[in-house]
Design an enzyme around this catalytic site. Sequence first.
Site, PDB file in Angstrom:
ATOM      1  N   CYS A 116       0.817  -1.225   0.000  1.00 45.69           N
ATOM      2  CA  CYS A 116       0.000   0.000   0.000  1.00 45.69           C
ATOM      3  C   CYS A 116       0.850   1.275   0.000  1.00 45.69           C
ATOM      4  CB  CYS A 116      -0.954   0.001   1.187  1.00 45.69           C
ATOM      5  SG  CYS A 116      -2.121  -1.365   1.130  1.00 45.69           S
ATOM      6  N   HIS A 253      -3.363   7.454   1.963  1.00 42.85           N
ATOM      7  CA  HIS A 253      -3.708   6.123   1.457  1.00 42.85           C
ATOM      8  C   HIS A 253      -5.106   5.783   1.957  1.00 42.85           C
ATOM      9  CE1 HIS A 253      -3.909   1.979   0.566  1.00 42.85           C
ATOM     10  NE2 HIS A 253      -3.734   1.571   1.808  1.00 42.85           N
ATOM     11  N   ASN A 283      -9.962  -0.081  -0.673  1.00 40.78           N
ATOM     12  CA  ASN A 283      -8.503   0.019  -0.585  1.00 40.78           C
ATOM     13  C   ASN A 283      -7.907  -0.559  -1.869  1.00 40.78           C
ATOM     14  OD1 ASN A 283      -5.791  -0.251  -0.043  1.00 40.78           O
ATOM     15  ND2 ASN A 283      -6.060  -1.158   1.983  1.00 40.78           N
TER      16      ASN A 283
HETATM   17  N1  ACO Z   1     -18.676  -8.669   8.012  1.00 40.18           N
HETATM   18  C1  ACO Z   1     -19.275  -8.917   9.174  1.00 40.18           C
HETATM   19  N2  ACO Z   1     -18.604  -9.234  10.303  1.00 40.18           N
HETATM   20  C2  ACO Z   1     -17.284  -9.288  10.228  1.00 40.18           C
HETATM   21  C3  ACO Z   1     -16.579  -9.049   9.034  1.00 40.18           C
HETATM   22  C4  ACO Z   1     -17.341  -8.731   7.895  1.00 40.18           C
HETATM   23  N3  ACO Z   1     -16.766  -8.464   6.703  1.00 40.18           N
HETATM   24  N4  ACO Z   1     -15.271  -9.177   9.275  1.00 40.18           N
HETATM   25  C5  ACO Z   1     -15.124  -9.479  10.576  1.00 40.18           C
HETATM   26  N5  ACO Z   1     -16.354  -9.555  11.150  1.00 40.18           N
HETATM   27  C6  ACO Z   1     -16.640  -9.850  12.539  1.00 40.18           C
HETATM   28  C7  ACO Z   1     -15.572 -10.648  13.198  1.00 40.18           C
HETATM   29  O1  ACO Z   1     -15.753 -12.022  12.936  1.00 40.18           O
HETATM   30  C8  ACO Z   1     -15.773 -10.317  14.649  1.00 40.18           C
HETATM   31  O2  ACO Z   1     -16.860 -11.063  15.138  1.00 40.18           O
HETATM   32  P1  ACO Z   1     -16.838 -11.657  16.648  1.00 40.18           P
HETATM   33  O3  ACO Z   1     -16.776 -10.445  17.540  1.00 40.18           O
HETATM   34  O4  ACO Z   1     -18.100 -12.422  16.725  1.00 40.18           O
HETATM   35  O5  ACO Z   1     -15.596 -12.496  16.729  1.00 40.18           O
HETATM   36  C9  ACO Z   1     -16.234  -8.858  14.607  1.00 40.18           C
HETATM   37  O6  ACO Z   1     -16.684  -8.623  13.277  1.00 40.18           O
HETATM   38  C10 ACO Z   1     -15.131  -7.880  14.946  1.00 40.18           C
HETATM   39  O7  ACO Z   1     -13.954  -8.223  14.226  1.00 40.18           O
HETATM   40  P2  ACO Z   1     -12.644  -7.380  14.340  1.00 40.18           P
HETATM   41  O8  ACO Z   1     -11.599  -7.962  13.454  1.00 40.18           O
HETATM   42  O9  ACO Z   1     -12.346  -7.157  15.775  1.00 40.18           O
HETATM   43  O10 ACO Z   1     -13.159  -6.006  13.707  1.00 40.18           O
HETATM   44  P3  ACO Z   1     -12.478  -4.601  13.763  1.00 40.18           P
HETATM   45  O11 ACO Z   1     -13.331  -3.649  14.434  1.00 40.18           O
HETATM   46  O12 ACO Z   1     -11.025  -4.675  14.129  1.00 40.18           O
HETATM   47  O13 ACO Z   1     -12.522  -4.216  12.207  1.00 40.18           O
HETATM   48  C11 ACO Z   1     -11.043  -4.062  10.332  1.00 40.18           C
HETATM   49  C12 ACO Z   1     -11.839  -4.989  11.255  1.00 40.18           C
HETATM   50  C13 ACO Z   1     -12.042  -3.203   9.567  1.00 40.18           C
HETATM   51  C14 ACO Z   1     -10.245  -4.904   9.367  1.00 40.18           C
HETATM   52  C15 ACO Z   1     -10.118  -3.171  11.180  1.00 40.18           C
HETATM   53  O14 ACO Z   1      -9.351  -3.935  12.046  1.00 40.18           O
HETATM   54  C16 ACO Z   1      -9.238  -2.325  10.350  1.00 40.18           C
HETATM   55  O15 ACO Z   1      -9.676  -1.418   9.693  1.00 40.18           O
HETATM   56  N6  ACO Z   1      -7.919  -2.559  10.405  1.00 40.18           N
HETATM   57  C17 ACO Z   1      -6.984  -1.819   9.606  1.00 40.18           C
HETATM   58  C18 ACO Z   1      -6.527  -2.716   8.574  1.00 40.18           C
HETATM   59  C19 ACO Z   1      -6.604  -2.158   7.219  1.00 40.18           C
HETATM   60  O16 ACO Z   1      -7.187  -1.127   6.914  1.00 40.18           O
HETATM   61  N7  ACO Z   1      -5.978  -2.891   6.353  1.00 40.18           N
HETATM   62  C20 ACO Z   1      -5.932  -2.581   5.001  1.00 40.18           C
HETATM   63  C21 ACO Z   1      -4.651  -3.060   4.437  1.00 40.18           C
HETATM   64  S1  ACO Z   1      -3.302  -2.337   5.254  1.00 40.18           S
HETATM   65  C22 ACO Z   1      -3.297  -0.810   4.875  1.00 40.18           C
HETATM   66  O17 ACO Z   1      -3.681  -0.463   3.793  1.00 40.18           O
HETATM   67  C23 ACO Z   1      -2.830   0.156   5.860  1.00 40.18           C
END
Ligand code: ACO
Length: 326
Positions: A116, A253, A283
Amino acid sequence: MSRLRSVVAGFGSALPRARVTNDDLVARGVETSDEWIRQRTGIAGRYMADADETTVSLATSAARAALDRAGMGPDDVDLIVLGTTTPDDTFPASATQVQAALGIHHGFAFDVQAVCSGFVYALAMADNCLRLGQARAALVIGAETFTRLLDWEDRTTCVLFGDGAGAVVLRAEEGTGTNADRGILTTHLHSDGRHRDALYVDGGPSTTGTVGHVRMKGQEVFRHAVNRLAEVVDEALTATGIRPDEIDWLVPHQANRRIIDAMGRKLGLPPEKVVVTVDRHANTSAASIPLALAEAAADGRIQPGQLVLIEAMGGGFTWGSSLIRW
Ligand code: ACO
Protein backbone atom coordinates in the site's frame (compact mmCIF):
# COMPACT_ATOMS: atom_id res chain seq x y z
CA MET A 1 20.66 28.14 -4.42
CA SER A 2 18.94 26.64 -7.42
CA ARG A 3 18.19 22.94 -7.47
CA LEU A 4 16.21 20.53 -9.60
CA ARG A 5 12.65 19.81 -8.49
CA SER A 6 10.29 17.08 -9.68
CA VAL A 7 7.21 19.06 -10.71
CA VAL A 8 3.80 17.46 -11.30
CA ALA A 9 2.99 18.13 -14.96
CA GLY A 10 -0.02 15.85 -15.36
CA PHE A 11 -2.23 13.27 -13.68
CA GLY A 12 -4.64 10.54 -14.72
CA SER A 13 -6.53 7.51 -13.47
CA ALA A 14 -8.37 4.41 -14.60
CA LEU A 15 -10.97 2.20 -12.94
CA PRO A 16 -12.27 -1.19 -14.04
CA ARG A 17 -15.71 -1.31 -15.69
CA ALA A 18 -17.47 -3.26 -12.94
CA ARG A 19 -18.65 -1.50 -9.78
CA VAL A 20 -19.41 -3.90 -6.93
CA THR A 21 -21.40 -2.67 -3.93
CA ASN A 22 -21.36 -4.17 -0.44
CA ASP A 23 -24.79 -5.64 -1.13
CA ASP A 24 -23.39 -7.26 -4.30
CA LEU A 25 -20.83 -9.04 -2.08
CA VAL A 26 -23.65 -10.29 0.18
CA ALA A 27 -25.51 -11.50 -2.92
CA ARG A 28 -22.35 -13.38 -3.97
CA GLY A 29 -22.38 -15.27 -0.67
CA VAL A 30 -19.94 -13.29 1.52
CA GLU A 31 -21.17 -13.47 5.13
CA THR A 32 -21.25 -9.74 5.78
CA SER A 33 -23.55 -6.72 5.59
CA ASP A 34 -23.47 -3.26 4.05
CA GLU A 35 -23.93 -1.85 7.56
CA TRP A 36 -20.89 -3.70 9.03
CA ILE A 37 -18.58 -2.73 6.18
CA ARG A 38 -19.65 0.94 6.16
CA GLN A 39 -19.44 1.28 9.93
CA ARG A 40 -15.97 -0.31 10.32
CA THR A 41 -14.33 0.97 7.12
CA GLY A 42 -16.44 3.64 5.37
CA ILE A 43 -16.46 1.50 2.23
CA ALA A 44 -19.67 1.42 0.20
CA GLY A 45 -18.35 -0.06 -3.03
CA ARG A 46 -15.28 -0.95 -5.06
CA TYR A 47 -14.33 -1.55 -8.69
CA MET A 48 -13.26 -5.03 -9.70
CA ALA A 49 -11.23 -5.93 -12.77
CA ASP A 50 -12.67 -8.44 -15.22
CA ALA A 51 -10.36 -11.06 -16.77
CA ASP A 52 -9.47 -8.74 -19.68
CA GLU A 53 -8.53 -5.88 -17.34
CA THR A 54 -5.07 -6.21 -15.83
CA THR A 55 -2.62 -4.15 -13.83
CA VAL A 56 -0.78 -3.27 -17.04
CA SER A 57 -3.94 -2.30 -18.95
CA LEU A 58 -5.21 -0.11 -16.09
CA ALA A 59 -1.75 1.42 -15.57
CA THR A 60 -1.43 2.16 -19.29
CA SER A 61 -4.83 3.93 -19.38
CA ALA A 62 -3.94 6.04 -16.34
CA ALA A 63 -0.51 6.86 -17.79
CA ARG A 64 -2.00 7.90 -21.17
CA ALA A 65 -4.44 10.21 -19.40
CA ALA A 66 -1.59 11.73 -17.36
CA LEU A 67 0.55 12.32 -20.47
CA ASP A 68 -2.43 13.91 -22.29
CA ARG A 69 -3.08 16.19 -19.34
CA ALA A 70 0.62 17.19 -19.33
CA GLY A 71 0.58 17.82 -23.09
CA MET A 72 3.46 15.35 -23.38
CA GLY A 73 4.09 12.38 -25.65
CA PRO A 74 6.02 9.10 -25.38
CA ASP A 75 9.24 10.77 -26.53
CA ASP A 76 9.14 13.14 -23.56
CA VAL A 77 9.30 10.46 -20.83
CA ASP A 78 12.51 8.59 -20.02
CA LEU A 79 11.53 6.87 -16.74
CA ILE A 80 8.56 4.81 -15.56
CA VAL A 81 8.27 3.72 -11.94
CA LEU A 82 5.25 1.53 -11.20
CA GLY A 83 4.17 0.70 -7.66
CA THR A 84 2.28 -2.59 -7.64
CA THR A 85 1.80 -5.77 -5.64
CA THR A 86 -0.14 -7.46 -8.42
CA PRO A 87 2.06 -7.38 -11.55
CA ASP A 88 0.70 -9.04 -14.69
CA ASP A 89 3.54 -11.58 -14.56
CA THR A 90 6.20 -12.49 -12.01
CA PHE A 91 8.57 -11.02 -14.60
CA PRO A 92 9.21 -8.91 -16.60
CA ALA A 93 8.31 -5.84 -14.58
CA SER A 94 4.85 -4.50 -15.43
CA ALA A 95 6.48 -1.08 -15.86
CA THR A 96 8.29 -2.34 -18.96
CA GLN A 97 4.98 -3.62 -20.36
CA VAL A 98 3.44 -0.19 -19.81
CA GLN A 99 6.51 1.32 -21.49
CA ALA A 100 5.95 -0.90 -24.55
CA ALA A 101 2.19 -0.22 -24.63
CA LEU A 102 2.87 3.53 -24.62
CA GLY A 103 5.41 3.19 -27.46
CA ILE A 104 8.32 4.37 -25.29
CA HIS A 105 11.53 2.72 -26.53
CA HIS A 106 14.17 4.63 -24.60
CA GLY A 107 14.95 5.35 -20.94
CA PHE A 108 14.22 2.79 -18.21
CA ALA A 109 11.25 1.34 -16.34
CA PHE A 110 10.91 -0.73 -13.18
CA ASP A 111 8.37 -1.88 -10.58
CA VAL A 112 8.44 -1.03 -6.90
CA GLN A 113 6.96 -3.46 -4.39
CA ALA A 114 5.92 -1.78 -1.14
CA VAL A 115 2.25 -2.89 -1.11
CA CYS A 116 0.00 0.00 0.00
CA SER A 117 3.02 2.35 0.29
CA GLY A 118 3.93 1.55 -3.32
CA PHE A 119 3.03 4.94 -4.76
CA VAL A 120 4.89 6.90 -2.08
CA TYR A 121 7.95 4.69 -2.63
CA ALA A 122 7.67 5.00 -6.44
CA LEU A 123 7.33 8.77 -6.19
CA ALA A 124 10.44 8.99 -4.00
CA MET A 125 12.48 6.80 -6.39
CA ALA A 126 11.43 8.87 -9.41
CA ASP A 127 12.14 12.11 -7.52
CA ASN A 128 15.65 10.88 -6.68
CA CYS A 129 16.34 9.95 -10.33
CA LEU A 130 15.07 13.31 -11.62
CA ARG A 131 16.95 15.42 -9.08
CA LEU A 132 20.18 13.52 -9.85
CA GLY A 133 19.71 14.08 -13.58
CA GLN A 134 19.33 10.37 -14.33
CA ALA A 135 16.07 11.13 -16.15
CA ARG A 136 14.25 14.28 -17.32
CA ALA A 137 10.62 13.26 -16.99
CA ALA A 138 8.97 10.34 -15.23
CA LEU A 139 5.65 8.56 -15.16
CA VAL A 140 4.93 7.48 -11.59
CA ILE A 141 2.10 4.97 -11.46
CA GLY A 142 0.27 3.05 -8.75
CA ALA A 143 -1.75 0.20 -10.26
CA GLU A 144 -3.36 -2.88 -8.77
CA THR A 145 -5.68 -5.76 -9.50
CA PHE A 146 -5.63 -6.49 -5.79
CA THR A 147 -8.91 -8.44 -5.83
CA ARG A 148 -6.98 -11.26 -7.55
CA LEU A 149 -5.29 -11.87 -4.16
CA LEU A 150 -8.49 -12.16 -2.13
CA ASP A 151 -9.83 -15.25 -0.40
CA TRP A 152 -13.59 -14.87 -0.83
CA GLU A 153 -14.12 -17.21 2.15
CA ASP A 154 -12.29 -14.73 4.43
CA ARG A 155 -14.76 -11.96 5.19
CA THR A 156 -12.25 -10.11 7.37
CA THR A 157 -10.21 -9.18 4.25
CA CYS A 158 -12.27 -9.71 1.08
CA VAL A 159 -14.60 -6.77 1.76
CA LEU A 160 -11.76 -4.25 2.07
CA PHE A 161 -10.05 -4.09 -1.33
CA GLY A 162 -10.61 -2.95 -4.91
CA ASP A 163 -8.78 -2.46 -8.23
CA GLY A 164 -7.63 0.60 -10.16
CA ALA A 165 -4.71 2.75 -11.29
CA GLY A 166 -3.51 6.32 -11.02
CA ALA A 167 -0.52 8.13 -12.49
CA VAL A 168 1.35 11.41 -12.35
CA VAL A 169 3.92 12.83 -14.75
CA LEU A 170 6.90 14.44 -13.06
CA ARG A 171 9.18 16.83 -14.95
CA ALA A 172 12.58 18.01 -13.69
CA GLU A 173 12.54 21.79 -13.45
CA GLU A 174 14.96 24.26 -11.97
CA GLY A 175 13.76 25.59 -8.61
CA THR A 176 15.11 27.96 -5.97
CA GLY A 177 15.57 25.34 -3.26
CA THR A 178 12.86 26.87 -1.04
CA ASN A 179 9.41 25.66 -0.01
CA ALA A 180 7.98 28.14 -2.53
CA ASP A 181 9.14 25.89 -5.40
CA ARG A 182 6.59 23.81 -7.24
CA GLY A 183 7.30 20.08 -7.07
CA ILE A 184 8.21 17.45 -4.52
CA LEU A 185 9.59 19.20 -1.44
CA THR A 186 10.44 16.14 0.64
CA THR A 187 9.97 12.35 0.80
CA HIS A 188 10.31 9.98 3.79
CA LEU A 189 10.35 6.18 3.60
CA HIS A 190 10.47 3.43 6.22
CA SER A 191 10.10 -0.31 6.54
CA ASP A 192 10.26 -2.89 9.34
CA GLY A 193 10.13 -6.51 8.21
CA ARG A 194 9.48 -7.82 11.72
CA HIS A 195 5.76 -7.17 11.11
CA ARG A 196 5.47 -9.51 8.15
CA ASP A 197 2.91 -11.75 9.83
CA ALA A 198 0.46 -8.89 10.46
CA LEU A 199 -0.19 -8.47 6.72
CA TYR A 200 1.05 -10.79 3.97
CA VAL A 201 0.04 -13.21 1.22
CA ASP A 202 0.40 -16.93 1.89
CA GLY A 203 2.08 -17.70 -1.40
CA GLY A 204 4.78 -16.68 -3.85
CA PRO A 205 6.94 -17.88 -6.75
CA SER A 206 9.72 -19.22 -4.52
CA THR A 207 7.56 -20.87 -1.85
CA THR A 208 4.22 -22.22 -3.02
CA GLY A 209 4.46 -21.39 -6.70
CA THR A 210 1.11 -19.57 -6.39
CA VAL A 211 0.24 -15.90 -5.88
CA GLY A 212 -1.37 -16.64 -2.52
CA HIS A 213 -4.16 -14.90 -0.62
CA VAL A 214 -4.09 -11.83 1.63
CA ARG A 215 -3.90 -12.56 5.37
CA MET A 216 -4.21 -9.77 7.90
CA LYS A 217 -4.37 -9.11 11.63
CA GLY A 218 -6.64 -6.11 11.22
CA GLN A 219 -6.37 -4.58 14.69
CA GLU A 220 -2.58 -4.83 14.75
CA VAL A 221 -2.38 -3.14 11.36
CA PHE A 222 -4.79 -0.43 12.51
CA ARG A 223 -2.76 0.34 15.65
CA HIS A 224 0.56 0.53 13.79
CA ALA A 225 -0.92 2.55 10.94
CA VAL A 226 -2.12 5.38 13.18
CA ASN A 227 1.21 5.61 15.07
CA ARG A 228 3.66 5.17 12.18
CA LEU A 229 1.71 7.53 9.89
CA ALA A 230 1.68 10.25 12.56
CA GLU A 231 5.48 9.89 12.92
CA VAL A 232 6.23 9.98 9.20
CA VAL A 233 4.00 12.99 8.67
CA ASP A 234 5.86 14.75 11.49
CA GLU A 235 9.13 13.95 9.70
CA ALA A 236 7.93 15.65 6.52
CA LEU A 237 6.78 18.73 8.44
CA THR A 238 10.01 18.94 10.45
CA ALA A 239 12.21 18.48 7.36
CA THR A 240 10.52 21.38 5.57
CA GLY A 241 9.53 23.58 8.52
CA ILE A 242 5.98 23.57 7.16
CA ARG A 243 3.16 23.91 9.73
CA PRO A 244 0.04 21.70 9.56
CA ASP A 245 -2.15 24.78 9.00
CA GLU A 246 -0.19 25.53 5.79
CA ILE A 247 -1.28 22.22 4.24
CA ASP A 248 -3.98 22.67 1.63
CA TRP A 249 -4.79 18.99 1.10
CA LEU A 250 -4.18 15.72 2.91
CA VAL A 251 -4.37 12.87 0.38
CA PRO A 252 -3.88 9.76 2.49
CA HIS A 253 -3.71 6.12 1.46
CA GLN A 254 -7.32 5.00 1.39
CA ALA A 255 -7.41 1.91 3.61
CA ASN A 256 -10.05 2.75 6.12
CA ARG A 257 -12.16 5.83 6.88
CA ARG A 258 -11.33 5.63 10.58
CA ILE A 259 -7.55 5.78 9.92
CA ILE A 260 -8.06 8.67 7.47
CA ASP A 261 -10.19 10.62 9.97
CA ALA A 262 -7.66 9.99 12.77
CA MET A 263 -4.85 11.47 10.63
CA GLY A 264 -6.94 14.50 9.68
CA ARG A 265 -7.76 15.15 13.35
CA LYS A 266 -4.12 14.69 14.37
CA LEU A 267 -3.10 17.41 11.92
CA GLY A 268 -6.00 19.64 12.94
CA LEU A 269 -7.27 19.69 9.37
CA PRO A 270 -10.99 20.24 8.73
CA PRO A 271 -12.63 17.27 6.92
CA GLU A 272 -13.07 19.33 3.73
CA LYS A 273 -9.25 19.45 3.34
CA VAL A 274 -8.95 15.66 3.39
CA VAL A 275 -9.47 13.84 0.08
CA VAL A 276 -11.52 10.67 0.57
CA THR A 277 -12.24 8.02 -2.06
CA VAL A 278 -12.29 4.90 0.11
CA ASP A 279 -16.12 5.03 0.14
CA ARG A 280 -16.23 4.37 -3.64
CA HIS A 281 -12.87 2.71 -4.42
CA ALA A 282 -12.20 0.72 -1.21
CA ASN A 283 -8.50 0.02 -0.58
CA THR A 284 -6.73 -0.16 -3.96
CA SER A 285 -3.28 -0.52 -2.34
CA ALA A 286 -0.60 1.34 -4.36
CA ALA A 287 -3.27 2.86 -6.62
CA SER A 288 -5.26 4.62 -3.91
CA ILE A 289 -3.23 7.83 -3.54
CA PRO A 290 -2.78 8.56 -7.28
CA LEU A 291 -6.48 7.77 -7.84
CA ALA A 292 -7.39 10.27 -5.10
CA LEU A 293 -4.89 12.87 -6.38
CA ALA A 294 -6.26 12.57 -9.92
CA GLU A 295 -9.86 12.89 -8.73
CA ALA A 296 -9.22 15.96 -6.58
CA ALA A 297 -7.04 17.65 -9.22
CA ALA A 298 -9.50 16.91 -12.04
CA ASP A 299 -12.49 18.33 -10.13
CA GLY A 300 -10.57 21.51 -9.31
CA ARG A 301 -10.02 21.00 -5.58
CA ILE A 302 -6.22 20.70 -5.84
CA GLN A 303 -4.89 23.79 -7.60
CA PRO A 304 -1.39 24.50 -8.92
CA GLY A 305 0.78 26.01 -6.18
CA GLN A 306 -1.09 24.35 -3.31
CA LEU A 307 0.59 22.16 -0.69
CA VAL A 308 -0.39 18.49 -0.78
CA LEU A 309 0.59 15.98 1.91
CA ILE A 310 0.48 12.28 1.04
CA GLU A 311 1.04 9.36 3.44
CA ALA A 312 0.66 5.59 3.34
CA MET A 313 1.32 2.40 5.21
CA GLY A 314 1.26 -1.15 3.93
CA GLY A 315 2.45 -4.73 4.30
CA GLY A 316 6.04 -5.29 5.36
CA PHE A 317 5.40 -3.02 7.18
CA THR A 318 6.31 -0.19 4.85
CA TRP A 319 5.30 3.44 5.35
CA GLY A 320 6.11 6.84 3.97
CA SER A 321 5.09 10.44 3.32
CA SER A 322 5.75 13.27 0.90
CA LEU A 323 4.98 16.97 0.71
CA ILE A 324 4.32 18.25 -2.80
CA ARG A 325 3.69 21.77 -4.00
CA TRP A 326 1.25 20.97 -6.82
N1 ACO B 1 -18.68 -8.67 8.01
C1 ACO B 1 -19.27 -8.92 9.17
N2 ACO B 1 -18.60 -9.23 10.30
C2 ACO B 1 -17.28 -9.29 10.23
C3 ACO B 1 -16.58 -9.05 9.03
C4 ACO B 1 -17.34 -8.73 7.90
N3 ACO B 1 -16.77 -8.46 6.70
N4 ACO B 1 -15.27 -9.18 9.28
C5 ACO B 1 -15.12 -9.48 10.58
N5 ACO B 1 -16.35 -9.55 11.15
C6 ACO B 1 -16.64 -9.85 12.54
C7 ACO B 1 -15.57 -10.65 13.20
O1 ACO B 1 -15.75 -12.02 12.94
C8 ACO B 1 -15.77 -10.32 14.65
O2 ACO B 1 -16.86 -11.06 15.14
P1 ACO B 1 -16.84 -11.66 16.65
O3 ACO B 1 -16.78 -10.44 17.54
O4 ACO B 1 -18.10 -12.42 16.72
O5 ACO B 1 -15.60 -12.50 16.73
C9 ACO B 1 -16.23 -8.86 14.61
O6 ACO B 1 -16.68 -8.62 13.28
C10 ACO B 1 -15.13 -7.88 14.95
O7 ACO B 1 -13.95 -8.22 14.23
P2 ACO B 1 -12.64 -7.38 14.34
O8 ACO B 1 -11.60 -7.96 13.45
O9 ACO B 1 -12.35 -7.16 15.77
O10 ACO B 1 -13.16 -6.01 13.71
P3 ACO B 1 -12.48 -4.60 13.76
O11 ACO B 1 -13.33 -3.65 14.43
O12 ACO B 1 -11.02 -4.67 14.13
O13 ACO B 1 -12.52 -4.22 12.21
C11 ACO B 1 -11.04 -4.06 10.33
C12 ACO B 1 -11.84 -4.99 11.25
C13 ACO B 1 -12.04 -3.20 9.57
C14 ACO B 1 -10.25 -4.90 9.37
C15 ACO B 1 -10.12 -3.17 11.18
O14 ACO B 1 -9.35 -3.93 12.05
C16 ACO B 1 -9.24 -2.32 10.35
O15 ACO B 1 -9.68 -1.42 9.69
N6 ACO B 1 -7.92 -2.56 10.40
C17 ACO B 1 -6.98 -1.82 9.61
C18 ACO B 1 -6.53 -2.72 8.57
C19 ACO B 1 -6.60 -2.16 7.22
O16 ACO B 1 -7.19 -1.13 6.91
N7 ACO B 1 -5.98 -2.89 6.35
C20 ACO B 1 -5.93 -2.58 5.00
C21 ACO B 1 -4.65 -3.06 4.44
S1 ACO B 1 -3.30 -2.34 5.25
C22 ACO B 1 -3.30 -0.81 4.88
O17 ACO B 1 -3.68 -0.46 3.79
C23 ACO B 1 -2.83 0.16 5.86
